[in-house]
Design a protein around this motif. Sequence first.
Motif, PDB file in Angstrom:
ATOM      1  N   PRO A 131       0.814  -1.218   0.000  1.00  0.00           N
ATOM      2  CA  PRO A 131       0.000   0.000   0.000  1.00  0.00           C
ATOM      3  C   PRO A 131       0.855   1.279   0.000  1.00  0.00           C
ATOM      4  N   VAL A 132       0.507   2.177  -0.889  1.00  0.00           N
ATOM      5  CA  VAL A 132       1.198   3.462  -0.964  1.00  0.00           C
ATOM      6  C   VAL A 132       0.924   4.238   0.322  1.00  0.00           C
ATOM      7  N   GLY A 133       1.994   4.785   0.882  1.00  0.00           N
ATOM      8  CA  GLY A 133       1.885   5.537   2.132  1.00  0.00           C
ATOM      9  C   GLY A 133       2.345   4.742   3.336  1.00  0.00           C
ATOM     10  N   SER A 134       2.472   3.423   3.182  1.00  0.00           N
ATOM     11  CA  SER A 134       3.004   2.601   4.277  1.00  0.00           C
ATOM     12  C   SER A 134       4.526   2.785   4.320  1.00  0.00           C
ATOM     13  N   PRO A 135       5.170   2.464   5.452  1.00  0.00           N
ATOM     14  CA  PRO A 135       6.621   2.649   5.542  1.00  0.00           C
ATOM     15  C   PRO A 135       7.358   1.907   4.415  1.00  0.00           C
ATOM     16  N   GLY A 136       8.200   2.640   3.704  1.00  0.00           N
ATOM     17  CA  GLY A 136       8.907   2.093   2.558  1.00  0.00           C
ATOM     18  C   GLY A 136       8.200   2.387   1.244  1.00  0.00           C
ATOM     19  N   MET A 137       6.928   2.678   1.325  1.00  0.00           N
ATOM     20  CA  MET A 137       6.129   3.048   0.149  1.00  0.00           C
ATOM     21  C   MET A 137       5.665   4.499   0.294  1.00  0.00           C
ATOM     22  N   TYR A 142       5.986   8.964  -4.605  1.00  0.00           N
ATOM     23  CA  TYR A 142       4.548   8.746  -4.432  1.00  0.00           C
ATOM     24  C   TYR A 142       3.783  10.051  -4.237  1.00  0.00           C
ATOM     25  N   GLY A 143       4.501  11.174  -4.249  1.00  0.00           N
ATOM     26  CA  GLY A 143       3.853  12.481  -4.205  1.00  0.00           C
ATOM     27  C   GLY A 143       2.978  12.728  -2.995  1.00  0.00           C
ATOM     28  N   GLY A 144       3.312  12.136  -1.858  1.00  0.00           N
ATOM     29  CA  GLY A 144       2.534  12.359  -0.637  1.00  0.00           C
ATOM     30  C   GLY A 144       1.244  11.562  -0.559  1.00  0.00           C
ATOM     31  N   ARG A 145       0.984  10.735  -1.557  1.00  0.00           N
ATOM     32  CA  ARG A 145      -0.237   9.918  -1.560  1.00  0.00           C
ATOM     33  C   ARG A 145      -0.196   8.911  -0.422  1.00  0.00           C
ATOM     34  N   LYS A 146      -1.327   8.716   0.229  1.00  0.00           N
ATOM     35  CA  LYS A 146      -1.432   7.736   1.315  1.00  0.00           C
ATOM     36  C   LYS A 146      -2.732   6.976   1.154  1.00  0.00           C
ATOM     37  N   ASP A 147      -2.606   5.709   0.859  1.00  0.00           N
ATOM     38  CA  ASP A 147      -3.782   4.852   0.785  1.00  0.00           C
ATOM     39  C   ASP A 147      -4.032   4.247   2.166  1.00  0.00           C
ATOM     40  N   ALA A 148      -5.287   4.026   2.483  1.00  0.00           N
ATOM     41  CA  ALA A 148      -5.625   3.359   3.742  1.00  0.00           C
ATOM     42  C   ALA A 148      -5.132   1.913   3.675  1.00  0.00           C
TER      43      ALA A 148
END
Length: 167
Positions: A131-137, A142-148
Amino acid sequence: MNASHTTAPPAVSLPRRRLALGLATAALAPGWALAQSRAPKLPVVQVWKDPNCGCCKDWVAHLVENGFPTKTVESGNTAARARLGMPVVLGSCHTALVDGYVLEGHVPAREVRRLLKERPKALGLSVPRMPVGSPGMDGPAYGGRKDAFDVLLVAKDGSTTVYQTYA
């Protein structure tokens, strides 16, 4: 006529400054050393990963930044996952072992600390997929994107429950 001369106060010599700095450091060092000795020692996290995977390297850096010593094996992620009993369906790009618990994927260091403190009867933790936004991702790419995403507590029989949700 008398010429007036002004003189600057004598400068503190370099050896005196070094002595003062050394004395100050010596005075503070025992307190610092005591504080460090009281800090809980975290166990080594053994990580199996692909040597060409940047997000795996970033996840290991996340662990180190959070106080975990690590030992990385640059191959064998799939074999380690199978050997340690983590279900394939919960797989990700790296597998780790810490103090008897299996970690699969981009598990935040905060949840690893919680796992080690609570010591549930479980196989370990998994953040399936990547998942984008998890540590390492969570790097600049990723431009600050954070997926749940959910951190799953994996039972020894392979069943799961949500351990922590990141929204």
